[in-house]
Structure formats: C-alpha cells, structure tokens
Scaffold this active site. Sequence first.
Site, mmCIF file in Angstrom:
data_model
loop_
_atom_site.group_PDB
_atom_site.id
_atom_site.type_symbol
_atom_site.label_atom_id
_atom_site.label_comp_id
_atom_site.label_asym_id
_atom_site.label_seq_id
_atom_site.Cartn_x
_atom_site.Cartn_y
_atom_site.Cartn_z
ATOM 1 N N CYS A 113 0.907 -1.298 -0.008
ATOM 2 C CA CYS A 113 -0.006 -0.148 -0.090
ATOM 3 C C CYS A 113 0.746 1.315 -0.076
ATOM 4 C CB CYS A 113 -0.933 0.047 1.458
ATOM 5 S SG CYS A 113 -1.756 -1.552 1.392
ATOM 6 N N HIS A 253 -3.608 7.088 2.965
ATOM 7 C CA HIS A 253 -3.765 5.637 2.388
ATOM 8 C C HIS A 253 -5.333 5.276 3.091
ATOM 9 C CE1 HIS A 253 -4.040 1.832 1.144
ATOM 10 N NE2 HIS A 253 -3.733 1.180 2.373
ATOM 11 N N ASN A 283 -9.981 -0.463 0.116
ATOM 12 C CA ASN A 283 -8.573 -0.321 0.033
ATOM 13 C C ASN A 283 -8.021 -0.954 -1.524
ATOM 14 O OD1 ASN A 283 -6.047 -0.672 0.625
ATOM 15 N ND2 ASN A 283 -5.979 -1.624 2.369
HETATM 16 O O1 UT7 Z 1 -3.736 -1.327 3.696
HETATM 17 C C1 UT7 Z 1 -3.212 -2.040 4.901
HETATM 18 C C2 UT7 Z 1 -3.896 -3.305 5.221
HETATM 19 N N1 UT7 Z 1 -5.131 -3.241 6.286
HETATM 20 C C3 UT7 Z 1 -5.433 -2.827 7.299
HETATM 21 O O2 UT7 Z 1 -4.751 -1.660 7.731
HETATM 22 C C4 UT7 Z 1 -6.328 -3.345 8.295
HETATM 23 C C5 UT7 Z 1 -6.120 -2.701 9.585
HETATM 24 N N2 UT7 Z 1 -7.202 -3.310 10.351
HETATM 25 C C6 UT7 Z 1 -8.648 -3.033 10.314
HETATM 26 O O3 UT7 Z 1 -8.902 -2.244 9.459
HETATM 27 C C7 UT7 Z 1 -9.515 -3.663 11.168
HETATM 28 O O4 UT7 Z 1 -8.833 -4.431 12.276
HETATM 29 C C8 UT7 Z 1 -10.561 -4.683 10.771
HETATM 30 C C9 UT7 Z 1 -11.653 -3.726 9.893
HETATM 31 C C10 UT7 Z 1 -9.833 -5.294 9.588
HETATM 32 C C11 UT7 Z 1 -11.243 -5.370 11.877
HETATM 33 O O5 UT7 Z 1 -11.957 -4.430 12.716
HETATM 34 P P1 UT7 Z 1 -11.886 -4.631 14.173
HETATM 35 O O6 UT7 Z 1 -12.832 -3.734 14.897
HETATM 36 O O7 UT7 Z 1 -10.268 -5.069 14.352
HETATM 37 O O8 UT7 Z 1 -12.396 -6.090 14.330
HETATM 38 P P2 UT7 Z 1 -11.922 -7.309 15.033
HETATM 39 O O9 UT7 Z 1 -10.811 -8.005 14.004
HETATM 40 O O10 UT7 Z 1 -11.531 -7.208 16.251
HETATM 41 O O11 UT7 Z 1 -13.209 -8.346 14.728
HETATM 42 C C12 UT7 Z 1 -14.297 -8.102 15.737
HETATM 43 C C13 UT7 Z 1 -15.253 -8.976 15.147
HETATM 44 C C14 UT7 Z 1 -15.109 -10.492 15.361
HETATM 45 O O12 UT7 Z 1 -15.727 -11.361 15.982
HETATM 46 P P3 UT7 Z 1 -15.807 -12.103 17.604
HETATM 47 O O13 UT7 Z 1 -14.625 -12.675 17.535
HETATM 48 O O14 UT7 Z 1 -15.660 -10.665 18.320
HETATM 49 O O15 UT7 Z 1 -17.243 -12.571 17.628
HETATM 50 C C15 UT7 Z 1 -14.872 -10.866 14.037
HETATM 51 O O16 UT7 Z 1 -14.980 -12.306 13.623
HETATM 52 O O17 UT7 Z 1 -15.823 -8.861 14.221
HETATM 53 C C16 UT7 Z 1 -15.852 -9.965 13.375
HETATM 54 N N3 UT7 Z 1 -15.608 -9.625 12.014
HETATM 55 C C17 UT7 Z 1 -16.866 -9.515 11.087
HETATM 56 N N4 UT7 Z 1 -18.029 -9.553 11.436
HETATM 57 C C18 UT7 Z 1 -19.001 -9.349 10.263
HETATM 58 C C19 UT7 Z 1 -14.743 -9.783 11.240
HETATM 59 N N5 UT7 Z 1 -14.830 -9.299 9.965
HETATM 60 C C20 UT7 Z 1 -16.266 -9.192 9.822
HETATM 61 C C21 UT7 Z 1 -17.201 -8.910 8.793
HETATM 62 N N6 UT7 Z 1 -18.517 -8.953 9.129
HETATM 63 N N7 UT7 Z 1 -16.787 -8.680 7.677
#
Ligand code: UT7
Length: 326
Positions: A113, A253, A283
């Site tokens: 990225c 980004h 993204n």
């Molecule tokens: O370009 C660089 C690359 N990437 C990034 O910079 C990404 C950086 N990270 C993020 O943007 C965030 O961490 C995410 C958007 C990927 C995830 O958000 P989060 O608030 O950190 O969520 P989490 O990973 O802590 O997940 C919370 C919950 C989980 O469920 P449980 O374990 O709490 O029951 C996940 O399984 O949300 C669940 N979850 C979803 N639920 C519905 C994860 N993805 C999804 C989804 N829809 N698409």
Amino acid sequence: MKNVGIISVGCYLPKRVLTNFDLEKMVDTSDEWITTRTGIKERRIANKDERNSALAVHAAKDALKRAHLDPAKVELIVVATISPDSNFPSVSCLVQKALGAKKAAAFDIGAACSGFLYALTTAKQYVQNGLYKNALVIASEKITNLVDWADRNTCVLFGDGAGACVLAPVAGNRGIIADYLHAQGEFGELMEVVVDNSVEPLTQEKHKVHKPYLVMQGKELFKVAVNSMADAVEIAVQKAKLKLSDIDCVVPHQANDRIISAVAWKLNIPKEKIFVNIDKYGNMSAASIAVALYEAIEQKKIKRGNNVVLVTFGAGLVSAANVVRW
Ligand code: UT7
C-alpha cells in the site's frame, strides 16, 4: 538541484461496483458492520479479463493527456503494484508497450500500500538529478485477485483501481519538497500473501490446492498503522521545514476510516483537512493514494500554493510520506 513536481494526475476505476449489500449475500457480514468498522460502502472489481496492466494503461493515458505529453517523449515509467499480471514481464513494460513509449526505461516497485509514494520518491530522484526529463508514475492494483472471497475478515476491505501522475521539473518553490520512506520488516507477518515456491518449486499439483490468498491480522495492524502514519507525517513535515498547522490537505492511504480518524486525532489535524474516499472504493493498496489525490484535485480540495501531505503504510510493513507544495 531541480524542483520536481506532479504536473498532472490520471485515474481509472473498473465499472463493476460491489456493494456491502452484495457482500451480505456472499459471507456472514452486514452493511452496518462494514460501514461502522471501516467506512467502506462499496468497491470496484475488475472483470476477469481486465488485467492489472489494462487498468494502469487507462490511468496513464489520462495523466499523459492532462500533461499534454506525447507517450513517445516519456523517459521513465515506474509502476507500483503487488498484483501484477504475471511475475514478468513487469507491468511497467506492458504499459510501455501499450503506450508506444519506446524511449522510456521501465520498472515496477513492490511496496504494497506504500507503493505509490515509494515510486513517487524513486522517480523524483531521476528527474531531479537530470537523468530523465520526466517520469510517469502509476499505481495499479487488481488486488481482489488475491482475496479469499470466503474470508469475511478480508474480502470486505479491498477493491481494484489505478492512478497515475507525471513528474517534471517545476519553477519556484513548488514541487515535492520532502520525502520519507520507512520499513519495519519485523511486522511482516501481520499481512502476507504466502507463496512457498521460494522453498520448493510450485508444482502443478500444489498449484491446484494452494491459492496464495491474502491473510491479515487486522487488529494488530491497525495499531501499527496509526503510529507509523502519524510518525511519517511528523517527520516529513519537519523535513519540509513546516509546522503541522501549515498543512492545507492530507491525502492518506485509505485502509480504514477509523485509522484515518485516529491519525488525525493523534496529530491534532482537523478531519476536514483530510481527504477520504474509502466509502466508494475500499482499500486499493498502492492505488488508493493515487486515486484519492486525483479526486482531491478534481474536488478542488487542493489548490495552487497549498501544502499537501501524502501519507501511507502497508504490508512489509512499509510506511512513507511526502510533502508537496502544489
Ligand atoms: O492497507 C493495509 C492493510 N490493512 C489494514 O490496515 C487493516 C487494519 N485493520 C482494520 O482495519 C480492522 O482491524 C478490521 C476492519 C480489519 C477489523 O476491525 P476490528 O474492529 O479490528 O474487528 P476485529 O478483527 O476485532 O473483529 C471483531 C469481530 C470478530 O468477531 P468476534 O470474534 O468478536 O465474535 C470478527 O470475527 O468482528 C468479526 N468480523 C466481522 N463481522 C462481520 C470480522 N470481519 C467481519 C465482517 N462482518 N466482515
């Protein structure tokens, strides 16, 4: 030393739109979750037969047209990408051929990225030291090819697209006035596409069962992203001998709107000064900043004389920032 500036920008986005509601039918997710956790509402997906190099060529033609630069006069083409058509030839060589830019040197840069800013800073040196009179810098990704469409943790985040710009010497105190490139290899495992053909050759049998999908530890990446982007802005602004209050527009980004808000909060920069278009495209890896820059200019959020900061982070991990006086 010559001042080198961005004399034109170009952009191309595939026509096909995939909304959060479409994704609700594909994986266990919801528009509400995606919107509140990321800010994304929809993204573009390139067609099967629409290759990365085709997106790059469209964006390049747009930038060249706006610069009134004949492709035959382009001296350097640098393409930032991590989703090339194939290992080789490089996307930049495919673009060179399609444009008929026979005079140009061409190579790709893989900095995930952060690719567009790595490419911008690299190409700038060649124009600044006089080796080339101009450079065409393109960021192009068909990143959705690397996404596992059954993995809700990642498939909702990414989209395809391309942005481009032409670099050339500029008069006065304008141009790209500060650069900062950084890498933290120790965080490499936070986001990977693992292809183990460096250990063992990729046999036909392995190819059938192994798809090199993108895997990510989102939560951990989030924290590093906020700190790296905030640090990169501060360092680049300092290098430009400016203060944060001198900055008119930040083009970050577009990985997550909450990351962008956290960076703004950390640096005490009003969110109105930060350009965000993640809602429309998700993204797009290297292409995100290139497309955001294009749209910020189109929407007149960037005007002549403005101090603009471009800032990014990505897999590697690599981060980067540039200060541009428009
Ligand atoms: O370009 C660089 C690359 N990437 C990034 O910079 C990404 C950086 N990270 C993020 O943007 C965030 O961490 C995410 C958007 C990927 C995830 O958000 P989060 O608030 O950190 O969520 P989490 O990973 O802590 O997940 C919370 C919950 C989980 O469920 P449980 O374990 O709490 O029951 C996940 O399984 O949300 C669940 N979850 C979803 N639920 C519905 C994860 N993805 C999804 C989804 N829809 N698409």
